[in-house]
Design a protein around this motif. Structure first.
Motif, PDB file in Angstrom:
ATOM      1  N   ARG A 286     125.165  35.263  38.657  1.00 53.60           N
ATOM      2  CA  ARG A 286     124.182  34.186  38.551  1.00 53.60           C
ATOM      3  C   ARG A 286     124.473  33.073  39.548  1.00 53.60           C
ATOM      4  O   ARG A 286     123.547  32.528  40.166  1.00 53.60           O
ATOM      5  CB  ARG A 286     124.184  33.620  37.122  1.00 53.60           C
ATOM      6  N   ARG A 287     125.745  32.728  39.714  1.00 52.63           N
ATOM      7  CA  ARG A 287     126.086  31.649  40.641  1.00 52.63           C
ATOM      8  C   ARG A 287     125.746  32.025  42.074  1.00 52.63           C
ATOM      9  O   ARG A 287     125.282  31.191  42.859  1.00 52.63           O
ATOM     10  CB  ARG A 287     127.574  31.298  40.535  1.00 52.63           C
ATOM     11  N   MET A 288     125.972  33.294  42.437  1.00 49.50           N
ATOM     12  CA  MET A 288     125.632  33.698  43.801  1.00 49.50           C
ATOM     13  C   MET A 288     124.127  33.587  44.026  1.00 49.50           C
ATOM     14  O   MET A 288     123.673  33.155  45.100  1.00 49.50           O
ATOM     15  CB  MET A 288     126.100  35.137  44.064  1.00 49.50           C
TER      16      MET A 288
ATOM     17  N   ALA B 294     122.580  35.620  47.267  1.00 50.51           N
ATOM     18  CA  ALA B 294     122.349  36.925  46.652  1.00 50.51           C
ATOM     19  C   ALA B 294     121.044  36.879  45.868  1.00 50.51           C
ATOM     20  O   ALA B 294     120.559  35.806  45.491  1.00 50.51           O
ATOM     21  CB  ALA B 294     123.507  37.300  45.717  1.00 50.51           C
ATOM     22  N   ALA B 295     120.503  38.060  45.603  1.00 56.85           N
ATOM     23  CA  ALA B 295     119.389  38.175  44.668  1.00 56.85           C
ATOM     24  C   ALA B 295     119.924  38.019  43.248  1.00 56.85           C
ATOM     25  O   ALA B 295     121.132  37.913  43.027  1.00 56.85           O
ATOM     26  CB  ALA B 295     118.723  39.542  44.833  1.00 56.85           C
ATOM     27  N   ALA B 296     119.040  37.994  42.281  1.00 62.87           N
ATOM     28  CA  ALA B 296     119.471  37.955  40.886  1.00 62.87           C
ATOM     29  C   ALA B 296     120.357  39.166  40.614  1.00 62.87           C
ATOM     30  O   ALA B 296     120.105  40.270  41.124  1.00 62.87           O
ATOM     31  CB  ALA B 296     118.266  37.962  39.960  1.00 62.87           C
ATOM     32  N   PRO B 297     121.423  39.002  39.826  1.00 64.45           N
ATOM     33  CA  PRO B 297     122.332  40.122  39.581  1.00 64.45           C
ATOM     34  C   PRO B 297     121.633  41.263  38.860  1.00 64.45           C
ATOM     35  O   PRO B 297     120.684  41.065  38.100  1.00 64.45           O
ATOM     36  CB  PRO B 297     123.439  39.504  38.715  1.00 64.45           C
ATOM     37  N   ILE B 298     122.153  42.474  39.098  1.00 64.06           N
ATOM     38  CA  ILE B 298     121.634  43.682  38.454  1.00 64.06           C
ATOM     39  C   ILE B 298     122.704  44.181  37.493  1.00 64.06           C
ATOM     40  O   ILE B 298     123.769  44.629  37.935  1.00 64.06           O
ATOM     41  CB  ILE B 298     121.318  44.780  39.484  1.00 64.06           C
ATOM     42  N   ALA B 299     122.466  44.105  36.205  1.00 64.01           N
ATOM     43  CA  ALA B 299     123.440  44.629  35.251  1.00 64.01           C
ATOM     44  C   ALA B 299     123.676  46.109  35.523  1.00 64.01           C
ATOM     45  O   ALA B 299     122.760  46.834  35.924  1.00 64.01           O
ATOM     46  CB  ALA B 299     122.949  44.430  33.822  1.00 64.01           C
ATOM     47  N   ARG B 300     124.912  46.551  35.297  1.00 66.30           N
ATOM     48  CA  ARG B 300     125.232  47.934  35.638  1.00 66.30           C
ATOM     49  C   ARG B 300     124.302  48.924  34.956  1.00 66.30           C
ATOM     50  O   ARG B 300     123.866  49.901  35.575  1.00 66.30           O
ATOM     51  CB  ARG B 300     126.682  48.246  35.255  1.00 66.30           C
ATOM     52  N   LYS B 301     123.974  48.683  33.683  1.00 69.07           N
ATOM     53  CA  LYS B 301     123.112  49.633  32.978  1.00 69.07           C
ATOM     54  C   LYS B 301     121.695  49.640  33.548  1.00 69.07           C
ATOM     55  O   LYS B 301     120.934  50.580  33.293  1.00 69.07           O
ATOM     56  CB  LYS B 301     123.083  49.313  31.485  1.00 69.07           C
ATOM     57  N   ASP B 302     121.333  48.597  34.325  1.00 76.46           N
ATOM     58  CA  ASP B 302     119.995  48.510  34.906  1.00 76.46           C
ATOM     59  C   ASP B 302     119.961  48.892  36.382  1.00 76.46           C
ATOM     60  O   ASP B 302     118.916  48.772  37.024  1.00 76.46           O
ATOM     61  CB  ASP B 302     119.465  47.078  34.762  1.00 76.46           C
ATOM     62  N   LEU B 303     121.094  49.344  36.912  1.00 72.64           N
ATOM     63  CA  LEU B 303     121.149  49.669  38.340  1.00 72.64           C
ATOM     64  C   LEU B 303     120.353  50.936  38.629  1.00 72.64           C
ATOM     65  O   LEU B 303     120.653  52.019  38.121  1.00 72.64           O
ATOM     66  CB  LEU B 303     122.603  49.851  38.779  1.00 72.64           C
ATOM     67  N   THR B 304     119.330  50.781  39.459  1.00 71.88           N
ATOM     68  CA  THR B 304     118.523  51.913  39.918  1.00 71.88           C
ATOM     69  C   THR B 304     118.388  51.801  41.432  1.00 71.88           C
ATOM     70  O   THR B 304     118.555  50.715  42.005  1.00 71.88           O
ATOM     71  CB  THR B 304     117.121  51.904  39.293  1.00 71.88           C
ATOM     72  N   PRO B 305     118.073  52.900  42.118  1.00 75.39           N
ATOM     73  CA  PRO B 305     117.855  52.801  43.568  1.00 75.39           C
ATOM     74  C   PRO B 305     116.798  51.778  43.939  1.00 75.39           C
ATOM     75  O   PRO B 305     116.948  51.053  44.933  1.00 75.39           O
ATOM     76  CB  PRO B 305     117.433  54.226  43.947  1.00 75.39           C
ATOM     77  N   ALA B 306     115.732  51.669  43.152  1.00 76.39           N
ATOM     78  CA  ALA B 306     114.664  50.715  43.483  1.00 76.39           C
ATOM     79  C   ALA B 306     115.176  49.279  43.391  1.00 76.39           C
ATOM     80  O   ALA B 306     114.888  48.448  44.271  1.00 76.39           O
ATOM     81  CB  ALA B 306     113.478  50.923  42.544  1.00 76.39           C
ATOM     82  N   ARG B 307     115.920  48.967  42.344  1.00 74.29           N
ATOM     83  CA  ARG B 307     116.444  47.607  42.206  1.00 74.29           C
ATOM     84  C   ARG B 307     117.470  47.306  43.292  1.00 74.29           C
ATOM     85  O   ARG B 307     117.525  46.191  43.831  1.00 74.29           O
ATOM     86  CB  ARG B 307     117.060  47.424  40.821  1.00 74.29           C
TER      87      ARG B 307
ATOM     88  N   VAL C 207     129.194  36.350  54.054  1.00 73.92           N
ATOM     89  CA  VAL C 207     128.166  37.386  54.113  1.00 73.92           C
ATOM     90  C   VAL C 207     127.391  37.418  52.804  1.00 73.92           C
ATOM     91  O   VAL C 207     127.918  37.053  51.746  1.00 73.92           O
ATOM     92  CB  VAL C 207     128.780  38.776  54.398  1.00 73.92           C
ATOM     93  N   PRO C 208     126.122  37.861  52.845  1.00 74.79           N
ATOM     94  CA  PRO C 208     125.333  37.966  51.615  1.00 74.79           C
ATOM     95  C   PRO C 208     125.926  38.995  50.652  1.00 74.79           C
ATOM     96  O   PRO C 208     126.716  39.860  51.039  1.00 74.79           O
ATOM     97  CB  PRO C 208     123.955  38.400  52.119  1.00 74.79           C
ATOM     98  N   GLN C 209     125.480  38.902  49.397  1.00 75.99           N
ATOM     99  CA  GLN C 209     126.033  39.767  48.357  1.00 75.99           C
ATOM    100  C   GLN C 209     124.929  40.372  47.499  1.00 75.99           C
ATOM    101  O   GLN C 209     123.831  39.824  47.401  1.00 75.99           O
ATOM    102  CB  GLN C 209     126.976  38.973  47.451  1.00 75.99           C
ATOM    103  N   VAL C 210     125.262  41.502  46.873  1.00 74.07           N
ATOM    104  CA  VAL C 210     124.486  42.061  45.767  1.00 74.07           C
ATOM    105  C   VAL C 210     125.489  42.276  44.645  1.00 74.07           C
ATOM    106  O   VAL C 210     126.457  43.010  44.814  1.00 74.07           O
ATOM    107  CB  VAL C 210     123.805  43.393  46.134  1.00 74.07           C
TER     108      VAL C 210
END
Length: 427
Positions: free
Chosen positions: A361-363, A369-382, A345-348
């Motif tokens: 990054r490997r995913m 998967a899309a490019a990873p979202i660092a935890r400090k950068d996690l927003t609803p829009a991202r 299954v796909p991942q985020v």
């Protein structure tokens, strides 16, 4: 022959060893015991492996506030998590050293992980007892960016990758060494240098449990490093899934949901994360399962705002649940990433620390998967943008194909064969 497996760490450090232990016992005839923090006994329960609890808990203190309080109020999470790991290992050094000393004395061979390698090497100084090192992420220094968890240049060989990953090894030794230092002090041995630590690792048979279709083997790894697929427990052909009636009812009531959970990673503001996740799921019109984990992603505080198509759960069997989900949103731990890959299954990926940015990054590189979202950068829009990509037909197709390749491997069985071959030669 009795083989001792040392699973110091979180669930992701213990569960692959259960798979290895079952193969060693059922296919190779070894007596196998697995030592892990006392509150992780549920991971070993029901397996063919004997559980040897350490004299301390590990997840409890993180869940009850140590981890969250250590991270609150700063965006420099990786620095604070390193300090948290140092504190955890230092606080438990004496108990860990005593427990492992006792257990190693009663074993004929030892398989250690990253958090116990130096300790076991100190205990076995001058002893002929076989020792195998098991790792689940490509932490070995390498110039090759696709094959090293802590590198700087992603897609090309570079001396910078080798330098940076070697520096990370020095930091890791500083974090994990308290119990080994204590044993050496008791035995009258000098404190270990990084040079001697590297030399010990280079001469110790090492097995990387990570699929070569995901982690390409680096040509500059030493000969001691052998690679297998990911280590999974054998899935029964029939019988109950172990997910529980509530989860089964939810899964049967509608389309496959999005699973969201950050496993053993503490989170400074879990309530804000949950609110953002629920808002995004509602906006996309998809169902969701939110796993509380050590992050404390509880839906209870939402009260009347909780939509009926989102379910909160406690610990669940990822290998059973993920294959029935549409997308898996997770922290990028090696075990969780492997389970999502196997499910097809796909991942985020929302990396928190250590090797997790590498898996994210490997995913993305593999198209699941899309490019990873660092935890400090996690927003609803991202999160919404990443989920939209994950739900696309192209990403779903890539995840399905890669899942077939991962499922075709028997990493735990191959690892058991390597351990058996090494022990047979030693005997």
């Amino acid at each position: 022959m009795r083989v001792l497996l040392l699973g110091m760490g979180s669930r992701g450090d213990v569960q692959p060893l259960v798979a290895l232990g079952e193969r060693l016992r059922r296919r190779r005839g070894y007596a196998v015991s697995l030592a892990a923090p006392a509150d992780l006994g549920h991971v070993v329960a029901g397996s063919a492996v004997d559980f040897e609890p350490f004299s301390f808990d590990l997840e409890g203190p993180l869940r009850d506030g140590l981890g969250r309080d250590s991270l609150r109020g700063s965006a420099t999470y990786q620095v604070r998590e390193a300090r948290l790991m140092r504190r955890v290992m230092a606080d438990r050094a004496e108990a860990l050293a005593d427990d492992v000393t006792r257990l190693v004395a009663g074993a004929d061979a030892v398989v250690s992980g990253a958090l116990t390698f130096d300790l076991v090497d100190a205990l076995l100084a001058g002893a002929p007892k076989p020792h195998v090192y098991a790792i689940f992420a490509p932490v070995w220094p390498s110039a090759h960016g696709e094959s090293v968890a802590l590198g700087l240049v992603r897609h090309h060989p570079s001396p910078l990758n080798h330098w940076w990953s070697s520096l990370a090894g020095r930091v890791a030794l500083d974090l994990f060494r308290p119990a080994g230092d204590l044993v050496r002090m008791r035995k009258g041995l000098p404190r270990r240098t990084f040079r001697s630590y590297s030399a010990a690792a280079n001469r110790t048979p090492t097995i990387l449990g990570a699929s070569p279709v995901v982690v390409p083997r680096a040509p500059d790894w030493p000969p001691a490093v052998r690679q297998t697929g990911f280590w999974f427990r054998a899935t029964p052909e029939e019988g109950p899934t172990g997910l529980g009636e509530e989860v089964e009812r939810f899964l049967a009531a509608g389309p496959a949901p999005v699973h969201v959970g950050f496993g053993s990673m503490p989170t400074p503001d879990p309530d804000a994360v949950v609110r953002g996740v629920v808002d995004v799921l509602r906006a996309l019109g998809v169902r969701g399962i939110v796993s509380e984990g050590l992050s404390g992603l509880s839906l209870d505080r939402l009260g009347a705002a909780l939509p009926p198509d989102v379910l909160g759960v406690g610990p669940t069997r990822h290998e059973e649940l993920f294959r029935r989900c549409a997308v898996v949103v997770h922290h990028g731990g090696a075990g969780t990433t492997a389970a999502a890959l196997r499910a097809g299954v796909p991942q985020v990926v929302v990396p928190h620390a250590a090797d997790q940015p590498y898996w994210g990054r490997r995913m993305a590189d593999l198209g699941v998967a899309a490019a990873p979202i660092a935890r400090k950068d996690l927003t609803p829009a991202r999160l919404r943008a990443a989920l939209e990509l994950a739900l696309s037909p192209e990403t779903r197709r890539a995840a399905y194909v890669l899942g077939e390749r991962v499922r075709a491997e028997d990493g735990a069985g191959d690892a058991a064969g390597l351990v058996d071959a090494y022990l047979s030669r030693r005997v």
